[in-house]
Enzyme design. Sequence first.
Site, PDB file in Angstrom:
ATOM      1  N   SER A 172       0.843  -1.191   0.000  1.00 29.94           N
ATOM      2  CA  SER A 172       0.000   0.000   0.000  1.00 29.94           C
ATOM      3  C   SER A 172       0.883   1.249   0.000  1.00 29.94           C
ATOM      4  O   SER A 172       1.673   1.433  -0.921  1.00 29.94           O
ATOM      5  CB  SER A 172      -0.945  -0.025   1.203  1.00 29.94           C
ATOM      6  OG  SER A 172      -1.865   1.051   1.158  1.00 29.94           O
ATOM      7  N   THR A 173       0.806   2.052   1.041  1.00 27.60           N
ATOM      8  CA  THR A 173       1.561   3.307   1.088  1.00 27.60           C
ATOM      9  C   THR A 173       3.058   3.057   0.942  1.00 27.60           C
ATOM     10  O   THR A 173       3.636   2.282   1.686  1.00 27.60           O
ATOM     11  CB  THR A 173       1.302   4.040   2.418  1.00 27.60           C
ATOM     12  OG1 THR A 173      -0.108   4.143   2.624  1.00 27.60           O
ATOM     13  CG2 THR A 173       1.914   5.420   2.399  1.00 27.60           C
ATOM     14  N   HIS A 198      -2.681  -1.033  -3.286  1.00 25.46           N
ATOM     15  CA  HIS A 198      -3.831  -0.162  -3.028  1.00 25.46           C
ATOM     16  C   HIS A 198      -3.697   1.113  -3.850  1.00 25.46           C
ATOM     17  O   HIS A 198      -2.777   1.907  -3.639  1.00 25.46           O
ATOM     18  CB  HIS A 198      -3.906   0.196  -1.542  1.00 25.46           C
ATOM     19  CG  HIS A 198      -4.226  -0.965  -0.663  1.00 25.46           C
ATOM     20  ND1 HIS A 198      -3.910  -0.996   0.676  1.00 25.46           N
ATOM     21  CD2 HIS A 198      -4.858  -2.163  -0.926  1.00 25.46           C
ATOM     22  CE1 HIS A 198      -4.318  -2.139   1.200  1.00 25.46           C
ATOM     23  NE2 HIS A 198      -4.890  -2.864   0.252  1.00 25.46           N
ATOM     24  N   MET A 291      -0.029   0.963   5.091  1.00 21.39           N
ATOM     25  CA  MET A 291      -0.770   1.323   6.292  1.00 21.39           C
ATOM     26  C   MET A 291      -1.903   0.322   6.520  1.00 21.39           C
ATOM     27  O   MET A 291      -2.524  -0.149   5.575  1.00 21.39           O
ATOM     28  CB  MET A 291      -1.344   2.733   6.115  1.00 21.39           C
ATOM     29  CG  MET A 291      -2.233   3.231   7.229  1.00 21.39           C
ATOM     30  SD  MET A 291      -2.830   4.896   6.867  1.00 21.39           S
ATOM     31  CE  MET A 291      -3.813   4.607   5.390  1.00 21.39           C
ATOM     32  N   ASP A 294      -4.469  -4.900   6.058  1.00 20.69           N
ATOM     33  CA  ASP A 294      -4.907  -5.703   4.925  1.00 20.69           C
ATOM     34  C   ASP A 294      -3.781  -6.646   4.509  1.00 20.69           C
ATOM     35  O   ASP A 294      -2.649  -6.217   4.292  1.00 20.69           O
ATOM     36  CB  ASP A 294      -5.302  -4.794   3.749  1.00 20.69           C
ATOM     37  CG  ASP A 294      -5.961  -5.572   2.619  1.00 20.69           C
ATOM     38  OD1 ASP A 294      -6.562  -6.634   2.899  1.00 20.69           O
ATOM     39  OD2 ASP A 294      -5.880  -5.116   1.464  1.00 20.69           O
TER      40      ASP A 294
END
Length: 353
Positions: A172-173, A198, A291, A294
């Site tokens: 993600s991030t 993401h 973050m 997930d």
Amino acid sequence: MTPIKVMIVDDSAVVRQVVAAMLEADPGIKVISAVADPILAMARMNIQWPDVIVLDIEMPRMDGITFLKKIMSEHPTPVIICSTLTEKGAQTSMAALAAGAVTIITKPKLGLKQFLTDASNDLVTAVKAAARANVKRLVATEKHTADVILTASEHRSAMIQTTERVVAIGTSTGGTQALEYVLTALPRVAPGIVIVQHMPEKFTAEFASRLNGICQIEVKEAQHHDRVIPGRALIAPGGKHMLLRRSGAQYSVEVVDGPLVNRHRPSVDVLFRSVAKCAGSNALGIIMTGMGDDGAAGLLEMRNAGAQTVAQDEASCVVYGMPKEAVKRGSVERTVYLSAISREILHQLYVMP
């Protein structure tokens, strides 16, 4: 705790007003300035430097990409891109992520004020995550090719041509930069890879296209029934879930609609669960910078099904959230630095199911 100091840089007065009001509603955030362009922003930053910058891209006098590059080269600071959801916006936002932005918040051309109000929780969460981001990890570093790990070969053995190994990655991030680092180090004989990053709708296609232009392997946004084969990485499209499917000795992906899972679509947990069911011990699961949590549950399912599982270490993560939660739950066999992930992937060529 000291409030997070935020600067908003956007030429729309409506955006500045609404975003400032949303952020100020959280006691942990303080908007120290909201300005119309980067020139004004730099003048304010000489007085007080923000912890996080919410930045538009298309602005007068200086565009957001130029401003971002200047910030990251002189004083690395977490930057959230607030960009219009268009094909052109996707291209420029990908350039912003490559230059060091932490994440993207998309905004439509119409119904902007209502959209921003509805997305207030996402924006507040993004600002808090960005404030914790290790942005120095986003600054370009020296990259090695797979030659430092394995000498490239122009031919494949029969075993490699018929391999059933699958690599599943969730991030993600900070993942756009981390994935670029990993995938550009892989040779054409790398195992088939399925990825959830993401990212909003429209942006994944541009992201995949950009990687495809700089990697030896093929990188593409996944389409329904795409084959998972050696030398190819499939990235789940924004706004859709991606699942691994198996038919005989062949793997493919299924791209489907569905509700948000762990607040995301695509969800890493959805992909990892499908890999656990369809590939089991034939798979390697990798959870990287991001973050939230997930992927932690899905990675544990993969491990319980016999798959190898790896997490990116805290020191090389931009945000040590997803890997931390996976380690906490016992989902991870080993933790490695970012530069070692490509070696973990190539190792799959020599591990028999």
